[in-house]
Design an enzyme around this catalytic site. Structure first.
Site, PDB file in Angstrom:
ATOM      1  N   ARG A 103      63.122 106.806  54.389  1.00 46.38           N
ATOM      2  CA  ARG A 103      62.699 106.917  55.760  1.00 46.38           C
ATOM      3  C   ARG A 103      63.904 107.357  56.719  1.00 46.38           C
ATOM      4  NH1 ARG A 103      59.569 101.362  56.503  1.00 46.38           N
ATOM      5  NH2 ARG A 103      57.553 102.075  55.438  1.00 46.38           N
ATOM      6  N   GLU A 242      63.102  93.747  58.838  1.00 43.55           N
ATOM      7  CA  GLU A 242      61.895  94.124  59.397  1.00 43.55           C
ATOM      8  C   GLU A 242      62.207  94.101  61.076  1.00 43.55           C
ATOM      9  OE1 GLU A 242      59.413  94.938  58.186  1.00 43.55           O
ATOM     10  OE2 GLU A 242      57.617  94.740  59.310  1.00 43.55           O
ATOM     11  N   ARG A 268      55.552  86.040  59.807  1.00 43.14           N
ATOM     12  CA  ARG A 268      54.502  86.159  59.005  1.00 43.14           C
ATOM     13  C   ARG A 268      53.438  85.078  59.322  1.00 43.14           C
ATOM     14  NH1 ARG A 268      54.091  90.383  56.345  1.00 43.14           N
ATOM     15  NH2 ARG A 268      55.978  90.304  55.092  1.00 43.14           N
ATOM     16  N   HIS A 275      48.168  93.028  61.495  1.00 45.10           N
ATOM     17  CA  HIS A 275      49.724  92.844  62.233  1.00 45.10           C
ATOM     18  C   HIS A 275      49.195  92.682  63.776  1.00 45.10           C
ATOM     19  CE1 HIS A 275      51.628  93.236  58.679  1.00 45.10           C
ATOM     20  NE2 HIS A 275      52.833  94.010  58.813  1.00 45.10           N
TER      21      HIS A 275
HETATM   22  N1  HSE Z   1      57.179  95.309  56.164  1.00 44.36           N
HETATM   23  C1  HSE Z   1      56.014  95.193  56.457  1.00 44.36           C
HETATM   24  C2  HSE Z   1      55.622  93.635  56.379  1.00 44.36           C
HETATM   25  C3  HSE Z   1      55.002  95.878  55.727  1.00 44.36           C
HETATM   26  O1  HSE Z   1      56.437  92.861  55.428  1.00 44.36           O
HETATM   27  O2  HSE Z   1      54.622  93.374  57.079  1.00 44.36           O
HETATM   28  C4  HSE Z   1      55.375  97.364  55.562  1.00 44.36           C
HETATM   29  O3  HSE Z   1      55.620  98.173  56.656  1.00 44.36           O
END
Ligand code: HSE
Length: 370
Positions: A103, A242, A268, A275
């Protein structure tokens, strides 16, 4: 003559959603698709894009370099192993990839065509051959608020995320459901009994969460009835990777210079495949709310504006409501009490669709028609 496409990693979670979307859109018509496998070479492939053909070896450089386009959802390790070999062999085909490995390479473009079609078109003109799907959280956020960014109204963004188990992987999704089942087995009867004191029900859940009995092989901690405020690996500055991707990838997608500051906490939660993000947006000036709404609504055909009412929010602005849809819901939009330049918003998108498979599906169509 139809273009020769090689597909790798099409049986995994993102790959399966990609194939499903390609079938829904009849994308295989006119394609000469060959399916590759890292483990089941020679077995019959799927009956898509013509009669079923035996699966080819995903490590066979000669077979791969015969293709005009390679689409891979196999993952970063595969990309890192095979992409350099194919380029070293003189292959000039299009490499389309869902993994993050390439990327940030200067030679690749992160694709999110409703937002950066101009960047993609310019890259095609100068002969770019590597087109990579973006991080799901970044893509979903940009689709939701591109209307504000493209007007030059945004000074900075903070995104607090609520990321689903699907972003972590298929095994993690199953582990979330398993944890839910284990909690249900332990405390479900008590929860269904109106006479049972709620703190007794809570205690049996908490005891399980804090015991060694709950299955946490994938996540390393309970996700059901809890959350995990850590996604991906640590960066030196205290961010997780992230969180780092938020600013790095968004600005690459937008080709924004000077970069738009974006930062926040990535968390998470126990959602399956959507999401969500709570956004704080510092605007450069006091823009009236109706103008903000009009800008958000007009950015692309997938943004779905949700009025800031309880009823609309519960019906339209949850992972449960958005799962399996291409809609990018955005609601709870209001001015913050911090000042008239500060707005807040909440957005929800399907992590496997616009977050992963859809940008890949669409760039394949774009390069085929280039
Ligand atoms: N990295 C993201 C996640 C998913 O862990 O939710 C992929 O983009």
């Amino acid at each position: 003559m139809s273009k020769k496409i090689g597909m790798i990693g099409w049986r995994g979670m993102v790959g399966s959603v990609l194939i499903q979307r390609m079938q829904e859109e009849n994308d295989f018509a006119g394609l000469d698709a060959t399916f590759f496998s890292t483990s089941q070479v020679g077995e019959p492939g799927p009956a898509l894009g013509g009669a079923p053909k035996p699966l080819q070896d995903a490590y066979d450089v000669e077979a791969l370099t015969d293709k005009d386009v390679i689409v891979t959802c196999q993952g970063g390790d595969y990309t890192q192993q095979m992409h350099p070999q194919l380029r070293a062999a003189g292959w000039h085909g299009f490499w389309i990839d869902a993994a993050s490995a390439l990327r940030m390479e200067p030679t690749s473009v992160i694709v999110l065509d409703p937002v950066n079609r101009h960047v993609i078109d310019r890259a095609l003109e100068r002969g770019c051959k590597d087109f990579i799907g973006g991080n799901c959280t970044v893509s979903l956020m940009l689709l939701a608020i591109h209307g504000l960014i493209e007007r030059g109204w945004v000074e900075w963004i903070t995104s607090m995320t609520y990321q689903s188990a699907s972003g972590a992987g298929a095994a993690q999704m199953k582990e979330l459901v398993l944890q839910m089942a284990e909690i249900g087995q332990r405390a479900g009867t008590g929860a269904a009994d109106a006479r049972m004191p709620v703190l007794d029900v809570e205690k049996s859940v908490t005891d399980l969460l804090q015991s060694a009995d709950l299955t946490i092989n994938q996540f390393g901690a309970p996700l059901a009835a809890s959350l995990i405020p850590w996604i991906d690996r640590a960066m030196e500055n205290g961010q997780t990777r992230e969180e780092w991707k938020g600013q790095a990838e968004a600005n690459k997608i937008l080709e924004q210079d000077p970069p738009l500051p974006i930062d926040g906490q990535c968390v998470r939660v126990g959602a399956m495949r959507c999401h969500s993000q709570g956004l704080t947006i510092k605007m450069k000036q006091d823009i009236p709310l109706p103008d903000i709404e009009a800008a958000i609504r007009s950015a692309n055909q997938w943004v779905r504006w949700v009025p800031n009412t309880k009823e609309d929010t519960l019906q339209q602005l949850t992972p449960a409501a958005i799962s399996g849809q291409l809609d990018i819901a955005i609601g709870r939009v209001r001015k913050m009490t911090l000042g008239p330049e500060y707005i807040t918003a909440f957005t929800v998108g399907d992590q496997l669709l616009w977050g992963a498979a859809e940008p890949v599906r669409r760039i394949l169509q774009i390069v085929l028609n280039a």
